[in-house]
Design an enzyme around this catalytic site. Structure first.
Site, PDB file in Angstrom:
ATOM      1  N   GLU A 185       2.961  -8.042   4.919  1.00  0.00           N
ATOM      2  CA  GLU A 185       3.579  -6.957   4.154  1.00  0.00           C
ATOM      3  C   GLU A 185       4.997  -7.357   3.771  1.00  0.00           C
ATOM      4  OE1 GLU A 185       3.701  -2.360   5.221  1.00  0.00           O
ATOM      5  OE2 GLU A 185       5.415  -3.402   6.091  1.00  0.00           O
TER       6      GLU A 185
ATOM      7  N   TYR B  16       6.756  -2.774  -3.253  1.00  0.00           N
ATOM      8  CA  TYR B  16       6.002  -2.898  -2.005  1.00  0.00           C
ATOM      9  C   TYR B  16       4.744  -3.709  -2.276  1.00  0.00           C
ATOM     10  CZ  TYR B  16       3.047  -1.770   1.960  1.00  0.00           C
ATOM     11  OH  TYR B  16       2.244  -1.870   3.063  1.00  0.00           O
TER      12      TYR B  16
END
Ligand code: ADP
Ligand code: MG
Length: 376
Positions: free
Chosen positions: A185, A101
């Site tokens: 993101e 992530y």
């Protein structure tokens, strides 16, 4: 404005971040053709502006073009967390070794950006952060310094990401800066079985204040957007639809907020927040009223203007223009005070529309609008 995954993917690719081959469509038949072009197998992905699509059935592997068509047919039109699926993206399946992530997000309170990264990607980062906070690295980024290779190395090390991710971290920062984003993101960023680093999912939130520089994304094409909010946005109005029955319009966010409170204090519910801002013209007033009056839930409208830079006579002219343009069928309660209030009141009095009445105090006007809405 949030971008769709396929738009984020396009930005990533333009900045040299590796993404899987993919195409977007709103047709199940075309999905079959796309899967064929991608080599047969494809991951079919619902294009909705919400995360957690995988768990909600919005990300599915299709083994061949026929399965891709079937899956696309099932996905198109379905709802994921309230968002209608209008398009699907078909992406080449990637052989995943590990999922990470990474994101950059504006930290308003600190006046900086924050890099958030974790070697435990794939799932919602909030869940990882709640279960294992030590698995999520949070590194402040000075906006003036940005993410250099050294900074990216610091982020990767803190999160336990392999060194090959450093290049992606630098490029992702360039996406943020050059595309005027407030958030970028990638979840998951993956290492493939062959050792490549690939961005499999992306979220980008653009800064609406920089929209004039990002014209290629055009108006928000979000099918889920409230039609009235879209109409208001197209006219450049600051409008938020609420679920009550008293339409509210005023000048200045603070005044409009207290007007909402005044309406609520009278036992009614506001139908919207609409701030025509300082220096508003008659046209803006007319546009605002047009938007509010096209909400079928609205039973009465309260116009509350304290003239400062905005002169009340301009507001009154806007009201007259609006009621003459649209056939007014709902009562309008107007309170004008401040700059040119006397002239504004006179303009409305002269027009003498049977559904427009004036009350001189804010509380009195709120009471009257609330009564009209609850007895209507
Ligand atoms: P969401 O975050 O909305 O659930 P993702 O795009 O992250 O959607 O997909 C969920 C999961 O599906 C990913 O974590 C990944 O494991 C898998 N996945 C997504 N795209 C691909 C792809 N192109 N190849 C292989 N697996 C994928
Ligand atoms: Mg994801």
């Amino acid at each position: 404005m949030d971008l769709y995954e396929h738009q984020a993917r396009q930005l990533f690719a333009e900045h040299g971040i590796v993404v899987p081959n993919a195409e977007v469509t709103d047709s199940a038949k075309e999905a079959r053709e796309i899967a064929r072009r991608l080599g047969g197998r494809a991951v079919v992905k619902a294009q909705v502006k919400t995360g957690g699509r995988g768990k909600a059935g919005g990300v599915k592997l299709a083994a061949d073009p026929a399965a891709a068509e079937l899956t696309a047919r099932q996905m198109l039109g379905m709802r994921i967390k309230g968002h209608m699926v209008g398009k699907v993206m078909l992406a080449q399946p990637v052989d995943i070794d590990r999922e990470f992530y990474v994101s950059y997000v504006l930290d308003r309170a600190a006046g900086r950006f924050l890099a958030i990264a974790s070697a435990e990607g794939g799932m919602e980062i909030e869940e990882v952060a709640a279960a294992r906070p030590e698995a999520v690295a949070r590194i402040p980024v000075d906006p003036a310094e940005g993410v250099t290779s050294a900074k990216a190395t610091e982020i990767a090390d803190a999160a336990g990401l392999p060194p090959q991710t450093v290049d992606v971290l630098v490029r992702l920062w360039q996406v943020l800066v050059r595309e005027d984003a407030l958030l970028v993101e990638v979840n998951p960023l993956v290492r493939t079985a062959r050792g490549d680093i690939v961005a499999l999912d992306g979220k980008v939130t653009l800064d609406d204040n920089a929209r004039f520089r990002q014209a290629r994304w055009g108006a928000d094409d979000d099918e889920d957007q409230d039609p009235l909010e879209a109409a208001a946005a197209a006219r450049g109005l600051t409008y938020v639809r609420l679920d009550g029955e008293v339409g509210v319009i005023g000048n200045g966010a603070g005044l409009v907020m207290s007007t909402l409170d005044a309406v609520a204090g009278c036992g009614a519910r506001p139908a919207d927040f609409l701030d025509i801002g300082g220096g508003a013209s008659a046209q803006v007033m007319a546009d605002g009223l047009t938007v509010i009056l096209s909400d079928p839930a609205v039973k009465s409208v309260l116009v509350n203007v304290f003239g400062g830079i905005t002169a009340c006579d301009a507001v009154a002219e806007g009201i007259v223009a609006a009621v003459d343009r649209i056939r007014l069928t709902k009562p309008l309660v107007v309170r004008l005070d401040g700059n040119s209030a006397a002239r504004g009141r006179a303009i409305l009095a002269e027009r003498a529309h049977p559904l427009v009445e004036q009350v001189t105090t804010m509380d009195g006007a709120a009471r009257r609008a609330a009564d009209l809405a609850t007895t209507a």
